[in-house]
Write an enzyme that holds these catalytic residues in place. Structure first.
Site, PDB file in Angstrom:
ATOM      1  N   ASP A  88       2.473  -1.964   2.105  1.00  0.00           N
ATOM      2  CA  ASP A  88       1.680  -0.984   2.847  1.00  0.00           C
ATOM      3  C   ASP A  88       0.326  -1.613   3.187  1.00  0.00           C
ATOM      4  O   ASP A  88      -0.402  -2.045   2.299  1.00  0.00           O
ATOM      5  CB  ASP A  88       1.501   0.267   1.977  1.00  0.00           C
ATOM      6  CG  ASP A  88       0.928   1.439   2.769  1.00  0.00           C
ATOM      7  OD1 ASP A  88       0.726   1.305   3.991  1.00  0.00           O
ATOM      8  OD2 ASP A  88       0.678   2.488   2.141  1.00  0.00           O
ATOM      9  N   ASP A  95       2.682   0.753   9.720  1.00  0.00           N
ATOM     10  CA  ASP A  95       2.009  -0.170   8.801  1.00  0.00           C
ATOM     11  C   ASP A  95       2.612  -0.204   7.403  1.00  0.00           C
ATOM     12  O   ASP A  95       1.966  -0.634   6.471  1.00  0.00           O
ATOM     13  CB  ASP A  95       0.521   0.172   8.714  1.00  0.00           C
ATOM     14  CG  ASP A  95       0.267   1.375   7.836  1.00  0.00           C
ATOM     15  OD1 ASP A  95       1.078   2.312   7.881  1.00  0.00           O
ATOM     16  OD2 ASP A  95      -0.727   1.371   7.107  1.00  0.00           O
ATOM     17  N   GLU A  96       3.843   0.256   7.256  1.00  0.00           N
ATOM     18  CA  GLU A  96       4.457   0.154   5.932  1.00  0.00           C
ATOM     19  C   GLU A  96       5.957  -0.036   6.047  1.00  0.00           C
ATOM     20  O   GLU A  96       6.574   0.397   7.016  1.00  0.00           O
ATOM     21  CB  GLU A  96       4.147   1.385   5.062  1.00  0.00           C
ATOM     22  CG  GLU A  96       4.595   2.674   5.681  1.00  0.00           C
ATOM     23  CD  GLU A  96       4.399   3.865   4.756  1.00  0.00           C
ATOM     24  OE1 GLU A  96       4.853   3.815   3.600  1.00  0.00           O
ATOM     25  OE2 GLU A  96       3.809   4.846   5.208  1.00  0.00           O
TER      26      GLU A  96
HETATM   27 MG    MG Z   1      -1.203   2.036   5.081  1.00  0.00          MG
END
Ligand code: MG
Length: 403
Positions: free
Chosen positions: A8, A101-102
């Site tokens: 993450d 974003d993960e």
């Molecule tokens: Mg994040």
């Protein structure tokens, strides 16, 4: 026992901006609207003042008057995201993109090839992301997705936490129930009403009690998670893609005509972005946030795939009508097309003789004109003259929680 990794990015949008604005490193800043918009992503210096993503800019300004506010550049974030996911795929093909974003990685099958030590693999991955994309990422490693996600959260910022199978209970049980992934505010409040504060409290509650309070399905799920049991697999299928746009009104409004024009404006912007991205979609979602910040959404699925403004607008109006709003005052409204498919792959599904063919050509020509002469060259009659009512608009890709 599977070995699952959750990677993450830390304050993703803010981190990408700090690469481009090195003078802001170490200073409080956030990405978002400067007027009545919201904070999309805050640097850790701004977070130290209490600024959080999703917070109104007005409130964030009060908490952190010295902060610098950068307007979002979603193309840059999408490009950084693609670079990061490419790095993750060098570890394993079993990568599930959970958001921009993960990602979850199932490294069980790659362990031997990569030296056998999950922590070393995770640290190498973090170093590579930092080196190539200059963004820090936190990694959680655990026997399942639920625990890996909790572990990466504990690792933030810029860290790594491994929960080994033998440590699951000592890791999990002291946490407050609201730390559990999937337990939102209302579930947490319901658990608190039952006197259950920690995950341990929840784990030691009879299933029958949880069934009465939450129903059998959710009750069983909560109980299983409280014992660290999660059977969800890492699904390497491409993440569900969506493209959307949202507007925060300068003043809360209950004017249906104004809302209809904004829905058209956002449908046009969304359709244009879809044509840029070369994707088509069928399901249009509309979300409405009220003056008290409660947010609701409805969707409508069209009979065929499209990237045409009028069709997306009609679907958005249909979805909006489902709210059946009387005089509620609307603060923010958003349009989103979901379940996107690449146009090349979808072409055989498109009825080539459908009446929308002509409209698509018109809109493509309009896109070309905009590219050559700027956005003022082509405007719909019903959109010209408007726009003063809108304080902030955000085009977004793949949602915006927790970036
Ligand atoms: Mg994040």
């Amino acid at each position: 026992m599977p070995v699952i990794m959750h990677a993450d990015m830390d304050a993703f949008y803010a981190s990408v901006e700090l690469v481009r604005h090195p003078d802001l490193v170490g200073r409080p800043m956030w990405v978002g609207g400067s007027g009545r918009g919201v904070v999309l992503s805050a640097s850790y210096e701004a977070r130290a003042c209490g600024v959080r993503s999703g917070m109104s800019s007005t409130r964030a300004r009060r908490l952190c008057p010295a902060a610098v506010v950068i307007p979002p550049d979603f193309d840059a974030y999408a490009a950084a995201s693609r670079g990061i996911f490419a790095i993750l795929r060098t570890v394993t093909a079993q990568v599930e993109e959970a958001s921009i974003d993960e990602a979850f990685l199932d490294i069980t099958g790659s362990l031997r090839r990569l030296g056998g030590d999950p922590v070393a693999i995770g640290q190498r991955l973090r170093a590579q992301v930092a080196d190539e994309q200059r963004v820090s990422c936190s990694v959680g490693i655990a026997p399942n997705k639920f625990l890996a996600k909790l572990a990466s959260k504990q690792a933030k910022p810029d860290g790594l936490v491994q929960v080994r199978p033998e440590d699951v209970i000592t890791f999990l049980h002291p946490l407050p129930v609201e730390a559990m992934w999937g337990v939102g505010e209302s579930t947490a409040a319901a658990l608190h009403r039952l006197g259950l504060m920690s995950v341990s409290d929840l784990a030691h509650t009879p299933r029958s009690t949880l069934h009465r309070a939450f129903g059998a399905t959710q009750g069983n799920l909560l109980h299983d998670l409280a014992w660290g049991r999660d059977t969800r697999r890492v699904s390497a299928a491409p993440a569900e893609r969506s493209i959307g746009s949202q507007e925060t009104f300068a003043r809360d409004t209950d004017d249906p005509a104004l809302i209809a024009v904004e829905l058209l404006r956002m449908s046009a912007r969304t359709a244009e972005r879809m044509r840029w991205a070369g994707v088509l979609g069928r399901t249009v979602g509309v979300s409405v946030r009220f003056a008290d910040f409660t947010t609701i959404s409805r969707s409508f699925t069209m009979p065929a795939l499209t990237d045409v403004t009028d069709e997306i607008h009609a679907a958005a109006m249909t979805a909006y009508a489902k709210f059946n709003l009387q005089r509620a005052r609307v603060r923010r409204i958003g349009v989103r097309v979901e379940g996107l498919v690449d146009i090349d792959r979808a072409y055989q599904q498109l009825p080539l003789d459908a009446p929308d063919r002509g409209m698509r050509e018109v809109e493509r020509a309009a896109d070309m004109a905009v590219q050559r002469f700027g956005p003022r060259a082509v405007r719909r009659a019903s959109l010209t003259g408007g726009g003063h009512s809108v304080a902030k608009s955000v085009d977004e890709i793949d949602g915006w929680a927790d970036v």
